[in-house]
Design an enzyme around this catalytic site. Structure first.
Site, PDB file in Angstrom:
ATOM      1  CG  ASP A  13      12.472  23.368  61.421  1.00 54.17           C
ATOM      2  OD1 ASP A  13      12.700  24.926  60.368  1.00 54.17           O
ATOM      3  OD2 ASP A  13      12.494  22.673  60.746  1.00 54.17           O
ATOM      4  CE  LYS A  16      18.912  26.893  56.945  1.00 61.81           C
ATOM      5  NZ  LYS A  16      17.811  25.848  58.103  1.00 61.81           N
ATOM      6  N   GLY A  40      11.956  29.822  56.775  1.00 59.25           N
ATOM      7  CA  GLY A  40      12.386  30.962  57.790  1.00 59.25           C
ATOM      8  C   GLY A  40      12.975  31.109  58.520  1.00 59.25           C
ATOM      9  CG  HIS A  41      16.970  32.132  58.200  1.00 65.00           C
ATOM     10  ND1 HIS A  41      16.657  30.492  58.116  1.00 65.00           N
ATOM     11  CD2 HIS A  41      17.967  32.752  57.446  1.00 65.00           C
ATOM     12  CE1 HIS A  41      17.518  30.257  57.460  1.00 65.00           C
ATOM     13  NE2 HIS A  41      18.043  31.697  56.897  1.00 65.00           N
ATOM     14  CD  GLN A 226      14.315  25.147  52.568  1.00 59.50           C
ATOM     15  OE1 GLN A 226      14.216  25.024  51.638  1.00 59.50           O
ATOM     16  NE2 GLN A 226      12.636  25.535  52.095  1.00 59.50           N
TER      17      GLN A 226
END
Length: 432
Positions: A13, A16, A40-41, A226
């Protein structure tokens, strides 16, 4: 030609997706090399929010080619949903823009049931905080040599045999150990027949394609999911993800030779967050932690879970530099610290009378760590409009400089907001 790896330096988080999006404009190929749809991005482009769980965020550029590597565990249903959502937004995903490794393992319906069953069977305090998306059981089957790969579904006979064997075994576990209903062979086989038909044009040997691109002078960007402290080998085990997160896996998870990597960008949030269970030495339980959570909008892109917040952990940052071979830092969410009179950075830990300058491997010790802080002056100015280092107040510059000194690593990118425009590229890793 340059090849760059982007990794998270904390517990994920770190932002990225935004940094990958920024660097993608200089890349030709973008490669996702590990994890699954447990990550998730979130990107904000011209005020519109995009959330990706599997497809590399470089897909927003029409002239780029994205790859999903063999190190990824792939849920075909989730992937197709992402593709459909992009198409609905005027960004059709064609085989000319996305290639899936034939060696990427597939998340099957029984993996999700096993994931949920395993987590439910753990006592409070021992729960991992899994997303329940079947990631761990899928990686488990990979290691046990009974997994089903993307290329397998293109061969109906091979897929039928492997699925039959797996379902016989998994149904015994589901019914006998977790008191759950068995899964249906016919239902899963029919579902994956449809997946195979839709995904067949996208499945190929990406190792070959990446090497061809390298020889042709393509810029390649490797995108991790991650963060370093969630690495299966080097993180706060067992409160980790099920894959290797660190930069070395960019090569293993894509079939790309390590001698061809030119630089590693480590994404470092200006403070620290963590989702789920596990050690978090700098966690704040006061109004400061609550303020960081609210101002930073700290909710997981995949789960929506509230993130735990704390001061910047210099020990974790240094560990990430060492484990990943980080050559440059991308410091994100610097703007969230505006309004804090005093900032703190953990430089070591204490537990049971002993000082630690690295995260201990003993999880019980890690749970007891107390951080030793150094303090640095904060700032009150809103810095979200800053577009160069010169626009920042001196205290913000000093904070960045202190991070560089502590990690012995230069800042290459500074981010002061969620939008593409709110980012300063100090050094371009694709320019040698």
């Amino acid at each position: 030609m340059a090849n760059v790896v982007v990794v998270g330096t904390q517990w994920g988080d770190e932002g990225k997706g935004k940094i990958v999006d920024l660097l993608t404009r200089y890349a030709d190929y973008i490669v996702r090399f590990q994890g699954g749809n447990n990550a998730g991005h979130t990107l904000v482009v011209e005020g519109k929010k995009f959330i990706f769980h599997l497809i590399p965020s470089g897909i927003l550029y029409e002239d780029k080619h994205c790859f999903i590597g063999n190190g990824v565990v792939l849920d075909p249903g989730v992937l197709l949903e992402e593709m459909e959502e992009l198409a609905a937004n005027g960004l059709p995903v064609t085989p000319q823009r996305l290639t899936i490794s034939e060696r990427a393992h597939l998340i099957m319906p029984y993996h999700k049931l096993l994931d949920l069953g395993s987590e439910a069977s753990l006592k409070e305090g021992n729960k991992i905080g899994t997303t329940g998306r079947g990631i761990g059981p899928c990686y488990g089957d990979k290691v046990l040599r009974c997994g089903i790969k993307a290329g397998d579904i293109l061969d109906p006979g091979l897929f039928r045999d492997k699925l039959q064997t797996n379902i016989e075994q998994k149904n015994r576990i589901l019914t006998e150990h977790y008191n759950a209903d068995p899964v249906s062979f016919d239902e899963i086989y029919g579902q994956f027949e449809k997946f195979a038909e839709k995904l067949a044009p996208y499945i190929d040997n990406i190792s070959v394609k990446l090497d061809e691109g390298r020889k042709a002078g393509k810029h390649i960007l490797f995108e991790g999911a991650q963060g370093t402290q969630l690495d299966i080998d080097h993180g706060t085990y067992p409160f980790v993800t099920s894959s290797n997160v660190i930069a070395g896996n960019a090569c293993t998870g894509s079939g790309f030779g390590p001698s061809h990597i030119d630089s590693v960008i480590g994404i470092l949030k200006a403070y620290t967050t963590r989702v789920g269970e596990g050690p978090f030495p700098t966690e704040l339980f006061d109004e400061t932690g609550e303020a960081l959570q609210k101002k930073g909008g700290e909710f997981g892109a995949t789960t929506g879970r509230k993130r735990r917040c704390g001061w910047l952990d210099g020990v974790v940052a240094n560990e990430a530099v060492r484990l990943n071979g980080v050559t440059g830092l991308a410091i994100t969410k610097l703007d969230v610290l505006s309004g804090q009179d005093t900032l703190k950075i953990a430089t070591s830990y204490e537990a049971d009378g002993k000082t630690y300058r690295a995260m201990p491997g003993n999880i019980q010790t890690a749970q007891k760590l107390k951080p030793a802080y150094e303090e640095i002056a904060g700032w009150n100015e809103d810095i979200s409009s800053a577009r160069s280092v010169d626009d920042l107040p001196q205290q913000a510059k000093d904070y960045v400089k202190r991070i560089e000194d502590l990690t012995e690593t230069p800042a290459t990118i500074l981010s002061v907001g969620p939008d593409r425009a709110e980012t300063m590229l100090l050094r371009n890793p694709f320019e040698k």
